[in-house]
Scaffold this motif. Structure first.
Motif, PDB file in Angstrom:
ATOM      1  N   LEU A   1       3.514   0.598  -6.337  1.00  0.00           N
ATOM      2  CA  LEU A   1       3.840   0.701  -7.871  1.00  0.00           C
ATOM      3  C   LEU A   1       3.025   1.737  -8.561  1.00  0.00           C
ATOM      4  O   LEU A   1       1.794   1.497  -8.987  1.00  0.00           O
ATOM      5  N   LYS A   2       3.517   2.829  -8.433  1.00  0.00           N
ATOM      6  CA  LYS A   2       2.750   4.090  -8.840  1.00  0.00           C
ATOM      7  C   LYS A   2       3.479   4.802 -10.157  1.00  0.00           C
ATOM      8  O   LYS A   2       4.494   5.218  -9.795  1.00  0.00           O
ATOM      9  N   TYR A   3       2.902   4.532 -11.196  1.00  0.00           N
ATOM     10  CA  TYR A   3       3.487   4.989 -12.452  1.00  0.00           C
ATOM     11  C   TYR A   3       2.648   6.095 -13.016  1.00  0.00           C
ATOM     12  O   TYR A   3       1.470   6.302 -12.695  1.00  0.00           O
ATOM     13  N   TYR A   4       3.085   6.781 -14.074  1.00  0.00           N
ATOM     14  CA  TYR A   4       2.209   7.989 -14.732  1.00  0.00           C
ATOM     15  C   TYR A   4       2.437   7.473 -16.381  1.00  0.00           C
ATOM     16  O   TYR A   4       3.562   7.272 -16.774  1.00  0.00           O
TER      17      TYR A   4
ATOM     18  N   GLU B   1     -10.059   0.197 -21.366  1.00  0.00           N
ATOM     19  CA  GLU B   1     -11.308  -0.997 -20.799  1.00  0.00           C
ATOM     20  C   GLU B   1     -10.782  -1.567 -19.607  1.00  0.00           C
ATOM     21  O   GLU B   1     -11.407  -2.482 -18.982  1.00  0.00           O
ATOM     22  N   VAL B   2      -9.398  -1.534 -19.194  1.00  0.00           N
ATOM     23  CA  VAL B   2      -8.782  -2.134 -18.276  1.00  0.00           C
ATOM     24  C   VAL B   2      -8.412  -1.354 -17.147  1.00  0.00           C
ATOM     25  O   VAL B   2      -9.006  -0.031 -17.286  1.00  0.00           O
ATOM     26  N   GLU B   3      -8.146  -1.672 -15.900  1.00  0.00           N
ATOM     27  CA  GLU B   3      -7.625  -0.896 -14.961  1.00  0.00           C
ATOM     28  C   GLU B   3      -6.392   0.206 -15.144  1.00  0.00           C
ATOM     29  O   GLU B   3      -5.630  -0.331 -15.569  1.00  0.00           O
ATOM     30  N   ASP B   4      -6.682   1.429 -14.499  1.00  0.00           N
ATOM     31  CA  ASP B   4      -5.532   2.215 -14.440  1.00  0.00           C
ATOM     32  C   ASP B   4      -5.095   2.398 -12.684  1.00  0.00           C
ATOM     33  O   ASP B   4      -4.157   2.981 -12.589  1.00  0.00           O
ATOM     34  N   THR B   5      -5.959   1.887 -11.805  1.00  0.00           N
ATOM     35  CA  THR B   5      -5.786   2.062 -10.300  1.00  0.00           C
ATOM     36  C   THR B   5      -6.274   0.803  -9.791  1.00  0.00           C
ATOM     37  O   THR B   5      -7.383   0.296 -10.062  1.00  0.00           O
TER      38      THR B   5
ATOM     39  N   ALA C   1      -2.524  -1.442 -15.377  1.00  0.00           N
ATOM     40  CA  ALA C   1      -1.496  -0.810 -14.439  1.00  0.00           C
ATOM     41  C   ALA C   1      -0.972  -1.830 -13.780  1.00  0.00           C
ATOM     42  O   ALA C   1       0.464  -1.949 -13.214  1.00  0.00           O
ATOM     43  N   LEU C   2      -1.670  -3.304 -13.548  1.00  0.00           N
ATOM     44  CA  LEU C   2      -0.967  -4.283 -12.806  1.00  0.00           C
ATOM     45  C   LEU C   2      -0.231  -5.320 -13.736  1.00  0.00           C
ATOM     46  O   LEU C   2       0.804  -5.783 -13.617  1.00  0.00           O
ATOM     47  N   MET C   3      -1.046  -5.531 -14.830  1.00  0.00           N
ATOM     48  CA  MET C   3      -0.364  -6.456 -15.906  1.00  0.00           C
ATOM     49  C   MET C   3       0.558  -5.917 -16.791  1.00  0.00           C
ATOM     50  O   MET C   3       1.480  -6.941 -17.084  1.00  0.00           O
TER      51      MET C   3
ATOM     52  N   GLY D   1      -1.371  -0.417  -7.334  1.00  0.00           N
ATOM     53  CA  GLY D   1      -0.701  -0.038  -8.640  1.00  0.00           C
ATOM     54  C   GLY D   1      -1.578   0.739  -9.153  1.00  0.00           C
ATOM     55  O   GLY D   1      -2.875   0.926  -9.134  1.00  0.00           O
ATOM     56  N   THR D   2      -0.917   1.729  -9.859  1.00  0.00           N
ATOM     57  CA  THR D   2      -1.541   2.704 -10.825  1.00  0.00           C
ATOM     58  C   THR D   2      -0.854   3.074 -11.863  1.00  0.00           C
ATOM     59  O   THR D   2       0.327   3.359 -11.786  1.00  0.00           O
ATOM     60  N   THR D   3      -1.279   3.907 -12.846  1.00  0.00           N
ATOM     61  CA  THR D   3      -0.852   4.716 -13.743  1.00  0.00           C
ATOM     62  C   THR D   3      -1.002   5.986 -13.957  1.00  0.00           C
ATOM     63  O   THR D   3      -1.050   6.940 -14.958  1.00  0.00           O
ATOM     64  N   THR D   4      -1.770   6.246 -13.001  1.00  0.00           N
ATOM     65  CA  THR D   4      -2.424   7.805 -12.955  1.00  0.00           C
ATOM     66  C   THR D   4      -1.852   8.827 -11.866  1.00  0.00           C
ATOM     67  O   THR D   4      -2.236   9.884 -11.989  1.00  0.00           O
ATOM     68  N   VAL D   5      -0.851   8.392 -11.505  1.00  0.00           N
ATOM     69  CA  VAL D   5       0.056   9.261 -10.456  1.00  0.00           C
ATOM     70  C   VAL D   5       0.888  10.184 -11.261  1.00  0.00           C
ATOM     71  O   VAL D   5       1.893   9.599 -11.961  1.00  0.00           O
ATOM     72  N   TYR D   6       0.874  11.344 -11.274  1.00  0.00           N
ATOM     73  CA  TYR D   6       1.896  12.530 -11.727  1.00  0.00           C
ATOM     74  C   TYR D   6       2.694  13.390 -10.458  1.00  0.00           C
ATOM     75  O   TYR D   6       1.781  13.825  -9.665  1.00  0.00           O
TER      76      TYR D   6
END
Length: 339
Positions: free
Chosen positions: A151-154, A211-215, A176-178, A232-237
């Protein structure tokens, strides 16, 4: 005619409004946002006359049948309870709520007030997901040995800075997960159909000032003995297509937003599922398709008209949150958590 109201006129509200507009028996009747201009913009686009800045005032309307809750995640519980008390049916965006206690409070209210509730997990409407669940239930993959979700978002820093609730424990409930990954986590557990009995995870803010996880990475053990992995992440570009890999002793299924990559069972020819519309949103949250929302909104209308349970009732909606909270606890306590 089933009349809908929307609370929260941010990005995701358009998916609900579009879905309602596509139905034959539904109509968007009212909209509400504490920022009146946001409510007016949505109302103008969908020709809605009833505009509110106080959702409790909206709930007093006797013509209103269903309320779509599209507010920050940590506000869902209070609003679900108030909507139920008002005798209106509920369509709630993911996650249902951000803690087990708040989810239980919603369930308690629904036991007290006889209204229906649909949780929005539109990935469950994907043809490949439905076909995968059926194959697993029929035992055609054999014992599940590995079941994983990628689950790799940006989402850049500007995304988190764009609203004060984003990336906070209080109202986002996680990162990134919630927020983003909850869809994939729900789908993975729904398809496999087994309880996760333990999890060991790492989660943190590696690239964003939040304050929460990005990875996060999490190792799962399924009740049947197999293992699983969630990344799970929101840091992948750029953001990558969501992907699911399920390996049984008799075969392998790999599919995601890009379609089916593998669909194999030993000594058996199985037809590929029809490809549906990609749900999108890997890099741009505004690019999320409303196709899945339409199916769930239409299902809610049918559930009301025929007096049955919606496709994704709250008993289902709470499960992904329970697993995500266990992942967070494992990371914080640096140990395996048993569920």
């Amino acid at each position: 005619m089933i009349r809908f109201g929307i609370i929260g006129c941010g990005v995701i509200s358009s998916s609900h409004a579009n879905a309602i507009a596509q139905t034959q028996e539904g109509r968007l009747h009212s909209v509400c946002d504490i920022v009146e201009e946001k409510a007016k913009v949505l109302a103008e686009k969908y020709d809605v006359k009833n505009i509110y800045t106080d959702y409790k005032e909206m709930l007093k309307d006797p013509e209103l049948d269903v309320v779509c809750i599209c507010t920050p995640s940590g506000m869902h519980g209070e609003m679900c309870i108030e909507v139920a008390k008002a005798g209106k049916h509920i369509v709630c965006e993911k996650p249902m709520e951000i803690t087990e206690e708040k989810n239980e409070a919603i369930l308690q209210a629904l036991r007290q007030y006889p209204v229906k509730m649909q949780c929005i997990f539109q990935r469950r409407t994907m043809n490949a997901a439905i076909a995968t669940k059926k194959l697993i239930e029929e035992g055609r993959l054999g014992k599940i040995v590995l079941a994983c979700a990628y689950l790799k978002y940006y989402r850049d820093q500007a995304y988190y800075d764009s609203a004060g609730w984003r990336g906070t424990w209080e109202l986002d409930g996680g990162g990134a997960l919630m927020n983003q990954g909850v869809h994939g986590i729900d789908l993975l557990t729904w398809m496999v159909g087994e309880k996760v009995v333990s999890v060991f995870a790492k989660a943190g803010a590696l690239a964003r000032n939040i304050e929460v996880e990005d990875t996060s990475v999490a190792l799962l053990q399924w009740e049947g003995g197999g293992y699983g992995m969630i990344e799970g992440t929101t840091t992948v570009y750029p953001g990558l297509d969501t992907r699911f890999e399920i390996h049984g002793e008799k075969g392998t299924i790999i599919f995601g937003d890009a379609g089916v990559q593998m669909w194999k069972i030993i000594d058996e020819e199985i037809p590929l599922p029809e490809e549906g519309e990609s749900l999108g949103g890997a890099t741009d949250p505004k690019a999320i398709s409303s196709a899945g929302h339409y199916i769930l909104i239409q299902d809610m209308i049918d559930a009301i008209l025929h007096d049955r349970k919606p496709m994704i009732p709250p008993e289902e909606g709470k499960k992904a949150v329970e697993l995500i909270r266990a992942i967070y606890r494992s990371s914080q306590e640096k140990q395996e958590i048993f569920l």
